[in-house]
Design an enzyme around this catalytic site. Sequence first.
Site, PDB file in Angstrom:
ATOM      1  N   LYS B 101       0.883  -1.166   0.000  1.00 64.10           N
ATOM      2  CA  LYS B 101       0.000   0.000   0.000  1.00 64.10           C
ATOM      3  C   LYS B 101       0.917   1.211   0.000  1.00 64.10           C
ATOM      4  O   LYS B 101       1.562   1.513   1.006  1.00 64.10           O
ATOM      5  CB  LYS B 101      -0.910  -0.004   1.230  1.00 64.10           C
ATOM      6  CG  LYS B 101      -1.782   1.239   1.296  1.00 64.10           C
ATOM      7  CD  LYS B 101      -2.608   1.327   2.570  1.00 64.10           C
ATOM      8  CE  LYS B 101      -3.120   2.745   2.731  1.00 64.10           C
ATOM      9  NZ  LYS B 101      -3.867   2.950   3.972  1.00 64.10           N
ATOM     10  N   GLY B 162      -8.110   9.315   9.081  1.00 63.13           N
ATOM     11  CA  GLY B 162      -8.502   9.476  10.477  1.00 63.13           C
ATOM     12  C   GLY B 162      -9.504  10.584  10.730  1.00 63.13           C
ATOM     13  O   GLY B 162      -9.841  10.855  11.884  1.00 63.13           O
ATOM     14  N   ALA B 189      -9.431   5.615   3.343  1.00 63.16           N
ATOM     15  CA  ALA B 189      -9.230   6.735   4.283  1.00 63.16           C
ATOM     16  C   ALA B 189     -10.440   7.652   4.396  1.00 63.16           C
ATOM     17  O   ALA B 189     -11.136   7.909   3.420  1.00 63.16           O
ATOM     18  CB  ALA B 189      -8.019   7.565   3.932  1.00 63.16           C
ATOM     19  N   GLY B 190     -10.661   8.119   5.607  1.00 66.91           N
ATOM     20  CA  GLY B 190     -11.681   9.119   5.873  1.00 66.91           C
ATOM     21  C   GLY B 190     -13.044   8.551   6.210  1.00 66.91           C
ATOM     22  O   GLY B 190     -13.959   9.287   6.578  1.00 66.91           O
ATOM     23  N   ASN B 211      -9.642   1.923   9.056  1.00 70.02           N
ATOM     24  CA  ASN B 211      -8.979   1.499  10.294  1.00 70.02           C
ATOM     25  C   ASN B 211      -9.626   2.157  11.521  1.00 70.02           C
ATOM     26  O   ASN B 211     -10.282   1.515  12.339  1.00 70.02           O
ATOM     27  CB  ASN B 211      -7.485   1.861  10.221  1.00 70.02           C
ATOM     28  CG  ASN B 211      -6.654   1.288  11.357  1.00 70.02           C
ATOM     29  OD1 ASN B 211      -5.460   1.076  11.216  1.00 70.02           O
ATOM     30  ND2 ASN B 211      -7.234   1.016  12.520  1.00 70.02           N
ATOM     31  N   THR B 212      -9.482   3.501  11.594  1.00 71.07           N
ATOM     32  CA  THR B 212      -9.873   4.214  12.806  1.00 71.07           C
ATOM     33  C   THR B 212     -11.338   4.004  13.178  1.00 71.07           C
ATOM     34  O   THR B 212     -11.661   3.862  14.363  1.00 71.07           O
ATOM     35  CB  THR B 212      -9.593   5.724  12.636  1.00 71.07           C
ATOM     36  OG1 THR B 212      -8.295   5.884  12.051  1.00 71.07           O
ATOM     37  CG2 THR B 212      -9.629   6.447  13.967  1.00 71.07           C
TER      38      THR B 212
END
Lengths: 68, 264
Positions: B101, B162, B189-190, B211-212
């Site tokens: 990645k 994040g 992301a986001g 992830n977050t």
Amino acid sequence: MSLNIRLNGAPAQTGAKTLKELLAMLGYHEDAKIATAVNGDFVPSTGRAEQKLANNDEIEIVAPRQGG
Amino acid sequence: MVEFYGQKLDSRLLMGTAMYPSPDILQKAVKASKAQIVTVSLRREAARQQSNQQQSGQGFWELIRALDVRVLPNTAGCKSVKEAVTTAQMAREMFETKWIKLEVIANDDTLQPDLFGLVEAAQILSKDGFEVFPYTTEDLGAADRLLEAGCKVLMPWGAPIGSARGLNNPYALETMRNYFPDIPLVVDAGIGAPSHAAKAMEMGYDAVLLNTAIAKAGDPVTMAKAFADAIDAGRAAFKAGVMEPRNMASPSTPVAGTPFFKLD
């Protein structure tokens, strides 16, 4: 004669002559799950014995970690 | 079924492994999500850390191996082509995979991709035999260059890493989907809520990477399942065909035969 190096970003001194020697002196096992770079270039595990160290070398030792 | 570099997978959720309250919760969350790809990184480690199973890279690696999933190492935090390339080479040896990645980060405030560095690093890594998953924006010019560089997957951001803002630019993401109908596209992301992931899937995105939003949920294991369900629902909706919005109302109940209706 000891060398002045930078080990994972911090100033350090070592009597090791090769990257393999340095790793052994630092206490890494032969089969430790790590990867290495010297002066920004990747050094494969098979090349550590031939990788001679010099003054001001910048050495990175990394391990698996959580990531996103 | 989604395919990345010849690997066919059932799950359309790529899951990050960072910031979980504990290794046990991480393991349970991955299982609940049914994710088949997890992202990992590499970081500096002192020799003295090796003896601590919980903190050591070796301990983390054994935990991941026990999950029986594919790993996608990242180059998170790299700000130059050289850093990203060397990090990718270290990751390939350590994780024994050609997948990377690729992140080349432009600045700390937005963590947005440096598209120029990204394309250059993708060229170098593809030539070196890597299978590159580039973290990019919706920019179509950069996307074309990444494909020319050898990438067979594109991962545009939904919003800054994040930030939990969801899909900041749905128009651009839809345009990208339409422009590249046959390239596997992953919103990376986001993403903050399952509804954001569902929206991306309804647009026809092939998968979502996050992830977050799971790791920092009050109950990460339940949230992992919620994301898996949302992604399944969004994908099913895309395949079924979502209706076009319209400005004016249109009655759903038949008009013919309405009681009390009089012809003038």
